[in-house]
Design an enzyme around this catalytic site. Structure first.
Site, PDB file in Angstrom:
ATOM      1  N   HIS A 294       0.795  -1.234   0.000  1.00 35.64           N
ATOM      2  CA  HIS A 294       0.000   0.000   0.000  1.00 35.64           C
ATOM      3  C   HIS A 294       0.821   1.273   0.000  1.00 35.64           C
ATOM      4  CE1 HIS A 294       0.784  -0.550   4.321  1.00 35.64           C
ATOM      5  NE2 HIS A 294       0.712   0.764   4.393  1.00 35.64           N
TER       6      HIS A 294
HETATM    7  C1  UD1 Z   1      -2.355   5.425   5.724  1.00 41.95           C
HETATM    8  C2  UD1 Z   1      -1.073   6.023   6.324  1.00 41.95           C
HETATM    9  C3  UD1 Z   1       0.077   5.054   6.126  1.00 41.95           C
HETATM   10  C4  UD1 Z   1      -0.266   3.685   6.687  1.00 41.95           C
HETATM   11  C5  UD1 Z   1      -1.573   3.191   6.096  1.00 41.95           C
HETATM   12  C6  UD1 Z   1      -1.956   1.904   6.776  1.00 41.95           C
HETATM   13  C7  UD1 Z   1      -0.800   8.452   6.192  1.00 41.95           C
HETATM   14  C8  UD1 Z   1      -0.129   9.557   5.476  1.00 41.95           C
HETATM   15  N1  UD1 Z   1      -0.700   7.249   5.619  1.00 41.95           N
HETATM   16  O1  UD1 Z   1      -2.153   5.284   4.318  1.00 41.95           O
HETATM   17  O2  UD1 Z   1       1.215   5.537   6.817  1.00 41.95           O
HETATM   18  O3  UD1 Z   1       0.770   2.794   6.379  1.00 41.95           O
HETATM   19  O4  UD1 Z   1      -2.609   4.173   6.321  1.00 41.95           O
HETATM   20  O5  UD1 Z   1      -2.930   1.185   6.137  1.00 41.95           O
HETATM   21  O6  UD1 Z   1      -1.379   8.665   7.224  1.00 41.95           O
HETATM   22  N2  UD1 Z   1      -9.677   4.359   1.918  1.00 41.95           N
HETATM   23  C9  UD1 Z   1     -10.849   3.657   1.894  1.00 41.95           C
HETATM   24  N3  UD1 Z   1     -11.363   3.221   3.095  1.00 41.95           N
HETATM   25  C10 UD1 Z   1     -10.773   3.474   4.281  1.00 41.95           C
HETATM   26  C11 UD1 Z   1      -9.584   4.208   4.287  1.00 41.95           C
HETATM   27  C12 UD1 Z   1      -9.043   4.646   3.094  1.00 41.95           C
HETATM   28  O7  UD1 Z   1     -11.420   3.401   0.846  1.00 41.95           O
HETATM   29  O8  UD1 Z   1     -11.312   3.045   5.329  1.00 41.95           O
HETATM   30  C13 UD1 Z   1      -9.104   4.792   0.618  1.00 41.95           C
HETATM   31  C14 UD1 Z   1      -9.485   6.215   0.244  1.00 41.95           C
HETATM   32  O9  UD1 Z   1      -9.671   6.269  -1.129  1.00 41.95           O
HETATM   33  C15 UD1 Z   1      -8.252   7.006   0.611  1.00 41.95           C
HETATM   34  C16 UD1 Z   1      -7.120   6.003   0.368  1.00 41.95           C
HETATM   35  O10 UD1 Z   1      -7.691   4.740   0.721  1.00 41.95           O
HETATM   36  O11 UD1 Z   1      -8.110   8.166  -0.152  1.00 41.95           O
HETATM   37  C17 UD1 Z   1      -5.890   6.261   1.219  1.00 41.95           C
HETATM   38  O12 UD1 Z   1      -6.223   6.388   2.603  1.00 41.95           O
HETATM   39  P1  UD1 Z   1      -5.298   7.286   3.578  1.00 41.95           P
HETATM   40  O13 UD1 Z   1      -5.718   7.141   4.973  1.00 41.95           O
HETATM   41  O14 UD1 Z   1      -5.188   8.686   3.041  1.00 41.95           O
HETATM   42  O15 UD1 Z   1      -3.864   6.694   3.368  1.00 41.95           O
HETATM   43  P2  UD1 Z   1      -3.389   5.188   3.352  1.00 41.95           P
HETATM   44  O16 UD1 Z   1      -2.825   4.891   2.010  1.00 41.95           O
HETATM   45  O17 UD1 Z   1      -4.456   4.307   3.879  1.00 41.95           O
HETATM   46  N1  UDP Z   2      -3.123  -6.027   8.764  1.00 41.20           N
HETATM   47  C1  UDP Z   2      -4.361  -6.650   8.833  1.00 41.20           C
HETATM   48  N2  UDP Z   2      -5.002  -6.988   7.670  1.00 41.20           N
HETATM   49  C2  UDP Z   2      -4.448  -6.748   6.444  1.00 41.20           C
HETATM   50  C3  UDP Z   2      -3.180  -6.131   6.397  1.00 41.20           C
HETATM   51  C4  UDP Z   2      -2.542  -5.765   7.574  1.00 41.20           C
HETATM   52  O1  UDP Z   2      -4.873  -6.909   9.916  1.00 41.20           O
HETATM   53  O2  UDP Z   2      -5.079  -7.087   5.434  1.00 41.20           O
HETATM   54  C5  UDP Z   2      -2.475  -5.623  10.029  1.00 41.20           C
HETATM   55  C6  UDP Z   2      -1.095  -6.184  10.246  1.00 41.20           C
HETATM   56  O3  UDP Z   2      -1.126  -7.423  10.893  1.00 41.20           O
HETATM   57  C7  UDP Z   2      -0.464  -5.120  11.131  1.00 41.20           C
HETATM   58  C8  UDP Z   2      -1.107  -3.834  10.647  1.00 41.20           C
HETATM   59  O4  UDP Z   2      -2.274  -4.221   9.957  1.00 41.20           O
HETATM   60  O5  UDP Z   2      -0.849  -5.358  12.483  1.00 41.20           O
HETATM   61  C9  UDP Z   2      -0.184  -3.061   9.756  1.00 41.20           C
HETATM   62  O6  UDP Z   2      -0.865  -2.031   9.151  1.00 41.20           O
HETATM   63  P1  UDP Z   2      -0.539  -1.527   7.682  1.00 41.20           P
HETATM   64  O7  UDP Z   2       0.288  -2.502   6.945  1.00 41.20           O
HETATM   65  O8  UDP Z   2      -1.828  -1.095   7.096  1.00 41.20           O
HETATM   66  O9  UDP Z   2       0.271  -0.169   7.977  1.00 41.20           O
HETATM   67  P2  UDP Z   2       1.813   0.158   8.240  1.00 41.20           P
HETATM   68  O10 UDP Z   2       2.297  -0.723   9.329  1.00 41.20           O
HETATM   69  O11 UDP Z   2       2.520  -0.025   6.940  1.00 41.20           O
HETATM   70  O12 UDP Z   2       1.787   1.600   8.612  1.00 41.20           O
END
Ligand code: UD1
Ligand code: UDP
Length: 368
Positions: free
Chosen positions: A199
């Site tokens: 992601h």
């Molecule tokens: C965010 C964090 C990242 C983390 C990741 C974990 C920031 C800058 N980034 O990235 O550090 O590793 O979460 O998963 O804070 N969306 C949905 N449903 C949701 C949430 C998001 O559809 O419940 C979609 C939306 O289109 C949104 C995109 O995902 O625009 C990105 O979501 P966002 O929270 O901005 O950043 P992540 O890529 O999830």
């Molecule tokens: N995780 C989860 N389901 C998924 C992917 C990740 O439960 O499909 C959990 C994973 O075990 C870990 C956390 O989400 O505990 C990590 O979050 P993510 O990879 O979204 O973010 P990051 O650590 O890169 O910020």
């Protein structure tokens, strides 16, 4: 009684905060409130974690949702400022490196509320990552630095933080994992599949780059299956380029919705290996002793490479293909009991150390 507010917002925050919430439940002098910003809001990116981690519901929900960095950060700030003015917390605790972390931290400090940062001090030294900006900016205004691994302490010392403000306490994400594994038997090791998560914007926002990665993984995996719970950001990119349907039609691939915590951990425990660009998954595979290939140029969690099972292999397709093929050809990891070493203090007790340090801080500062 002092009010302490923990702020969570995105998936990786929930498993870091759950043990801290549980630790404060045993401390009668603290009223602990859990604020959820709503940065992640889909049931499988949010609610499922509250259920799986036994966290109840958040005390307050800010409903900020998605947006550009500026919009999302600003919305958290506006909503969280209102909460701070109403609740007058004695301390705010933020977790990790997401936009909600930075936004809540800035609000707290500008209201002169002491700030604690859990998972402080990690540095990838790659300022193109939004998380690196959030880490640096949050640590610049933090009062109590809770560190998961030795590199965090070193980085903070280089940035001029006083040693007495840095607490190497271990890893609350591992507290959650240890608790989960103690109450859920490991699934029978099956070991004929990889788990994949992707992601990071640098890997998934450019469809051509994402396609190169997916194709390299496919080639390397040979006959092995690939279970891929797809993050919403990645799903949007794959659907836009047509890759979602193309990959889904390959019978060795299983494209899944984002997995809940229990489902994900059980999937990882029985896998031959994990391929990821996640931060937290590098740590969980280290603790579980499952080989992990990290598709990034840098990691802010070097102990997972030095002590654990993580290999930082970059994103060059031939390197990715060969690294995946090596794990596909290797013997499955042994049982969890047989495995390896883990970084110091990743023992399931980090959250109680944090709660004790917070109470000490409040005692010292309330009467001065
Ligand atoms: C965010 C964090 C990242 C983390 C990741 C974990 C920031 C800058 N980034 O990235 O550090 O590793 O979460 O998963 O804070 N969306 C949905 N449903 C949701 C949430 C998001 O559809 O419940 C979609 C939306 O289109 C949104 C995109 O995902 O625009 C990105 O979501 P966002 O929270 O901005 O950043 P992540 O890529 O999830
Ligand atoms: N995780 C989860 N389901 C998924 C992917 C990740 O439960 O499909 C959990 C994973 O075990 C870990 C956390 O989400 O505990 C990590 O979050 P993510 O990879 O979204 O973010 P990051 O650590 O890169 O910020």
């Amino acid at each position: 009684m002092s009010t302490v507010i923990s702020v969570v917002g995105a998936r990786p925050n929930f498993m870091k905060a759950a043990p801290v919430k549980h630790a404060f439940e045993r401390i009668p002098s603290v009223r602990h409130l859990l604020v959820h910003t709503g940065q992640h809001y889909d049931p499988n990116m949010s609610d499922v974690f509250f259920e799986d981690l036994g966290m109840g519901r958040p005390d307050l929900y800010l409903n900020v949702g998605s947006g550009s960095h500026a919009v999302q950060t600003a919305k958290v700030m506006v909503e969280f400022e209102r909460i701070c003015l109403e609740e007058r917390p004695a301390m705010v605790i933020v977790y990790g490196d997401v936009n909600s972390t930075l936004a809540a931290g800035v609000v707290a400090k500008k209201l002169n509320v002491p700030l604690a940062h859990v998972e402080s001090g990690l540095r990838s030294y790659d300022r193109r990552m939004p998380e690196e900006i959030n880490r640096i900016a949050t640590d610049a205004i933090t009062d109590l630095f809770f560190v998961t691994e030795e590199s965090g302490r070193r980085n903070l010392m280089h940035e001029g933080i006083r040693a007495q403000d840095i607490h190497l306490v271990g890893n609350t994400m591992i507290d959650s994992l240890a608790r989960f594994c103690a109450s859920h038997a490991a699934p029978r090791p099956d070991g004929d599949y990889f788990v994949l998560t992707l992601h990071r914007p640098s890997n998934v926002d450019d469809p051509a780059a994402l396609r190169r990665l997916l194709d390299a993984i496919d080639e390397g995996a040979g006959g092995m299956g690939i279970r891929f719970p797809v993050h919403p950001r990645t799903e949007a990119a794959m659907r836009a380029s047509g890759d979602y349907d193309r990959i889904a039609s390959n019978s060795r691939w299983r494209l899944l919705p984002p997995a809940g915590y229990s489902e994900f951990i059980q999937m990882v425990r029985a896998a031959r290996g994990v391929i990821t660009d996640s931060g937290g998954v590098q740590e969980e595979t280290t603790w579980l002793g499952i080989p992990c290939l990290t598709l990034r140029e840098s990691t802010e969690r070097p102990s997972t490479v030095e002590v654990g099972t993580n290999h930082l292999i970059g994103v060059e397709p031939l390197m990715v293909r060969d690294a995946v093929a090596r794990i596909a050809a290797s013997a499955p990891a042994g049982t969890e009991q047989e495995r390896h070493s883990v970084p110091p203090l990743w023992d399931g007790d980090a959250a109680s150390r944090i709660a004790r340090a917070v109470v000490r801080y409040l005692e010292q500062h309330t009467h001065s």
